[in-house]
Design an enzyme around this catalytic site. Structure first.
Site, PDB file in Angstrom:
ATOM      1  N   CYS A  77       0.827  -1.210   0.000  1.00 54.51           N
ATOM      2  CA  CYS A  77       0.000   0.000   0.000  1.00 54.51           C
ATOM      3  C   CYS A  77       0.860   1.259   0.000  1.00 54.51           C
ATOM      4  CB  CYS A  77      -0.926   0.011   1.210  1.00 54.51           C
ATOM      5  SG  CYS A  77      -1.963   1.470   1.284  1.00 54.51           S
ATOM      6  N   CYS A 179      -7.145   1.987  -1.109  1.00 53.31           N
ATOM      7  CA  CYS A 179      -7.081   1.229   0.143  1.00 53.31           C
ATOM      8  C   CYS A 179      -7.219  -0.248  -0.192  1.00 53.31           C
ATOM      9  CB  CYS A 179      -8.219   1.679   1.070  1.00 53.31           C
ATOM     10  SG  CYS A 179      -8.258   0.720   2.604  1.00 53.31           S
ATOM     11  N   GLN A 302     -19.859  -8.824  11.852  1.00 54.27           N
ATOM     12  CA  GLN A 302     -18.409  -9.059  11.774  1.00 54.27           C
ATOM     13  C   GLN A 302     -17.868  -8.488  10.467  1.00 54.27           C
ATOM     14  OE1 GLN A 302     -16.210 -10.186  13.841  1.00 54.27           O
ATOM     15  NE2 GLN A 302     -17.214 -11.472  15.346  1.00 54.27           N
ATOM     16  N   ASP A 401     -20.151 -13.869  23.499  1.00 54.74           N
ATOM     17  CA  ASP A 401     -19.284 -13.109  22.596  1.00 54.74           C
ATOM     18  C   ASP A 401     -19.343 -11.630  23.008  1.00 54.74           C
ATOM     19  OD1 ASP A 401     -17.812 -12.098  20.505  1.00 54.74           O
ATOM     20  OD2 ASP A 401     -19.230 -12.639  18.927  1.00 54.74           O
ATOM     21  N   CYS A 428     -12.758 -10.875  21.349  1.00 57.48           N
ATOM     22  CA  CYS A 428     -11.911 -10.052  20.482  1.00 57.48           C
ATOM     23  C   CYS A 428     -10.808  -9.389  21.307  1.00 57.48           C
ATOM     24  CB  CYS A 428     -12.746  -9.006  19.753  1.00 57.48           C
ATOM     25  SG  CYS A 428     -13.635  -7.902  20.857  1.00 57.48           S
TER      26      CYS A 428
END
Length: 470
Positions: A77, A179, A302, A401, A428
């Site tokens: 990138c 991107c 998600q 979760d 997470c």
């Protein structure tokens, strides 16, 4: 070692030892203190210019490379190093996975201090670029300038930008041309919006003066090929608004949902705003194993659709359902996991604190003809009590979760009281997960652990743990 002042020191020939928190690498200074250095890879040997000194560590940047690590790759990138989004793009993917697995292991051992089984290998992402289904960009009339531009005496002309915030700079936006996180037409749509706005003298937001027409832009894509575009306007200028929205819809007829919001409050969050549908329908559809999920502008889903499917399969596998179980899905969101495991369970009860998410969950269950899922809204630590359990039956399996902060201690206490046979904990943030596992250690043994990489090129990692009653 040359000194500029007490804070600014140059350390020579420093070997980068490890990948640390938040994507920053770690080395040791000659005085034994830790140095945190961005944009380097473990194995690099560098000269480090420090710019911050604390009691136990320095923060610095590499000013000269003596040796390059064997784990280093060329970032693809053009914005790498300035953008701050994909901090590990200069590291081989196999090494990224190694450090992610290591981080989970360290957290569970160091913070959890509990007995652990052998870890299963981290599940890597098949797509290492263009994997995100949601991106948000900001408009600014004071784009971030490179050092070269600042030193230049030439007229820099148009300072408009559409891109990402520079890390720790609330008012500076890096203009993004390409991107590598979201599949096209994401780049094409963003670049067209910028070009059209500039050609038609539509004003970009000024964060200091709080003025300008164009404020933020969000694009959501789905594996079904559907696309949602939402433009947030600061000023309520109907003619200019319709000019750009009409152009966009004409140029990209594949847009499924074109929406806008006029938001003149100080912050740019859309969650308390009234979003208007301009063209198409107000949601897009995502599909997984034949199940369809509607995603609106405010929905949580998600952000890596392909890898979410893998994560949910591991969750279902860990739950080991036979078809006779009552399953509680805590922090259910829009009920994706609940519906995904429902065909292997007798009954699934989903609980979530966001009312809009529960409305989505119920609508999705209806769309998918699922009759054994029920969804309830409320703060987990309040709703999830004895009366709730008495009404809906004791769970055989709990799937949880939670957000990054982990579970509230009252929720953990309630789980320990109910004592289901199994708990599948999807996280997470393995640091707060480790803390929670320690609190459940008196009754539960961790029997399986598998990290999952949802975000290649970044330090973020998910982790799935199976706990079984001792």
């Amino acid at each position: 070692m040359g000194r500029k002042n007490t804070d600014k020191v140059v350390f020579h020939q420093i070997q980068v030892l490890d990948a640390g928190a938040k994507g920053v690498s770690v080395a040791k200074a000659p005085d034994g203190k830790v140095i945190f250095i961005p944009n380097v890879v473990p194995g690099d040997v560098v000269d480090v210019q420090t710019f911050k000194k604390r009691k136990a560590y320095y923060e610095g940047k590499a000013v000269k490379f003596h040796e390059f690590s064997e784990h280093r790759v060329e970032p693809i990138c053009e914005h790498f190093g300035v953008c701050g989004g994909c901090k590990w793009q200069n590291m081989k993917y196999s090494q990224q996975l190694y450090y992610k697995q290591n981080e989970v292991k360290n957290h569970l051992q160091r913070i959890g201090k509990i007995e652990l089984p052998e870890f299963e290998d981290i599940l890597g992402s098949e797509k290492q670029f263009f994997y995100r289904n949601k991106m948000e960009f900001s408009f600014s009339n004071s784009r971030w300038l490179t050092e070269k531009e600042i030193e230049s005496t030439e007229d820099l002309g148009n300072r408009n930008a559409l891109g990402f915030h520079i890390p720790k700079m609330w008012d500076k936006i890096l203009d993004i041309t390409k991107c590598h996180l979201q599949e096209d037409p994401s780049n094409a749509i963003r670049n067209e919006i910028r070009t059209f706005a500039n050609e038609n003298n539509l004003t970009f937001f000024n964060p200091r003066e709080h003025s300008g027409l164009l404020r933020t832009f969000m694009i959501r894509t789905a594996s079904t090929g559907e696309i949602m575009v939402l433009i947030q306007f600061f000023e309520n200028d109907k003619a200019s608004r319709e000019l750009i929205l009409d152009h966009l819809y004409e140029k990209f007829p594949q847009i499924t949902s074109l929406q806008y919001v006029v938001n003149s409050k100080p912050n740019d969050t859309i969650y308390d705003q009234n979003i208007k549908l301009y063209k198409g329908r107000d949601y897009i559809l995502e599909e997984m194993e034949g199940l369809k999920f509607s995603i609106n502008a405010k929905s949580f889903y998600q952000t890596n659709s392909d890898q979410a499917y893998e994560l949910y399969k591991i969750t279902r596998d860990f739950a080991g359902l036979s078809g006779n179980e009552t399953v509680y899905d805590l922090y259910t969101g829009t009920g994706t996991i609940a519906q995904f495991v429902s065909k292997k369970a007798k009954k699934v009860i989903g609980v979530e604190s966001v009312p809009e998410a529960i409305l989505d969950a119920k609508a999705n269950a209806e769309r998918n003809n699922i009759t054994n899922c029920e969804f309830f809204v409320g703060d987990m630590k309040v709703v999830f009590n004895e009366a709730f359990i008495a009404q809906h039956g004791k769970p055989d399996v709990i799937i949880t979760d939670p957000p990054r902060d982990g579970m509230h201690k009252d929720v953990i206490e309630q789980i320990l009281k109910i004592a289901p046979e199994k708990i599948v904990y999807v996280s997470c943030n393995s640091a707060t997960q480790a803390r929670d596992l320690a609190l459940m250690d008196e009754k539960y043994k961790v029997t399986r652990v598998r990290p999952v990489d949802m975000f290649p090129q970044t330090h973020h990692v998910e982790n799935v743990v199976l706990l079984e009653l001792r």
